[in-house]
Write an enzyme that holds these catalytic residues in place. Sequence first.
Site, PDB file in Angstrom:
ATOM      1  N   GLY A   1      14.754 -69.881  84.090  1.00 33.13           N
ATOM      2  CA  GLY A   1      16.186 -69.605  84.181  1.00 33.13           C
ATOM      3  C   GLY A   1      16.473 -68.162  84.531  1.00 33.13           C
TER       4      GLY A   1
ATOM      5  CB  THR B   1      12.645 -73.997  86.329  1.00 33.55           C
ATOM      6  OG1 THR B   1      14.022 -73.715  86.118  1.00 33.55           O
ATOM      7  CG2 THR B   1      12.367 -74.008  87.813  1.00 33.55           C
TER       8      THR B   1
END
Length: 528
Positions: A433, A350
């Site tokens: 995550g 991410t």
Amino acid sequence: MRDFQLPGRSPVRATEAAVATSHPLASLTAIEVLRGGGNAIDAAVAAGAVLAVVEPQSTGIGGDGFMLYAPKGGAKVIAFNGSGRSPAAATLDWYQREGFTGIPTFGPHAVTVPGVIDLWARVVADHGTRELGALLQPAIRYAEEGYVIHDRVAFDWGYCAELLAQDPAAARILLPNGRAPKAGERHRQPELGQTLRRIAEKGRDGFYKGAVAEDMVNHLRSLGGLHTLEDFAAAKGDYVEPVHTNYRGVDLFQLPPNNQGLTALLMLNLLSGFDLGSLDPVGAERLHLELEAGRLAYRDRDGLIADPTKATVPVKELLSKGYADRLRSHIDRARAATELPPPLLNKSETIYLSVVDRDRNAVSFINSIYYSFGSGVMAPKSGVILQNRGASFRMDPAHPNVIAPGKRPMHTIMPGMAVKDGRALMPYGVMGGDYQPMGHVHYLTNLIDFGMDPQAALDAPRVFFSRDLAEIERGVRPDVIAGLQRKGHRTLIAEDPLGGGQGILIDWQAGTLTAGSDPRKDGCALGY
């Protein structure tokens, strides 16, 4: 103050504006937008677009995004859910008839309709000062002319060569010369550059309709996917009411479900019953309490968080102080619990970024394609790598996160915003995550309980639980590991760093900003 004889970096301090991202090119882009007169929303979207090119393992226009925004640094926090939905044909019955026992981690059935382009277009139109097309120009330039591969990007990319090799388009574009690019090499994504040009010219319709949408849908359907052009044309994010709790006088805001943000708030409610500030910040007792609070909060996350338009999620009950008091009774300060069911955890990639501008507009912004390179599926003409958020769905018909048509999955990416005394205190976030709730809590308690600055709070070593193991970064002292073991934790030295984060602290009295960027990534904070 840090020990200047030891490795590390000082926080970035500024008066006018500050940014913190996971990549230098994105940080520089955001600063250039701000110095050119753009506001924090403009800078965040421009930086996010650059990250979608230069960190393709972590994010991309085939993924999702969320935003928290405090206009003028006020106490009112605006939240936008830019997560996508499953195809209209994705029924549980269909998957059962086809013999699926679970949603695959990779491939077409893991792909939900991307939401990030709608997010960018909507928030720029509603709160920005620049046109989306102008904000995409730096990303277009890097995609077409090339960008240098940074070290953490290369580290992550190398793990994914086998996955990328299975998709011809992904292999052609992302494995030049038949291998993952190495740090210091130059890489180009001309197909992605042309897609960004189309979005710059046509707005969100340049992605969700026409040639780009046709390319994505045709490729997914050729692989057996259920997606249609109608699914893409219907993509739409939502402004939502954020959830929040108060921890030691600081109001902390998160996105509501389908986002996992309330997991961090539940952890903070649990930890509020302990005097963390009296403990060694990197000692066994502090880390033990963090691990135990996390295990309880993640248990509830995995059992209850889902799309609230498709299932009932007891948000008010989960965030009540009474519930935290009852749940806290299961935490033994001397021993690790042995009877909690293990959470179902996965690693992912991410990007997260923070921006505060001269008017103190504060933006907490996060984009992701979930796992490294998402589903591993790339649309061949448009160069869009598609996320695998659908892998979070369950196939238990009694579970609130069961697969269903037009449904958002439980989502891990979670921006945060801190507010104190009626003013924004800090946009912050920790990527990684499933680690993210625990990363948020570790970062926040470092600041609030132990008085660290944003950079020191990010630098501090981390622990996490992986199944029934306490996963520990190498920065944790051997005597602390031994202390955790005496409390009953089975320990494992982490192979990879745990997450990565950014944050910008606003000092209203001094009129200054203090920014930090995680050393576990390639990025940096900048300010002026």
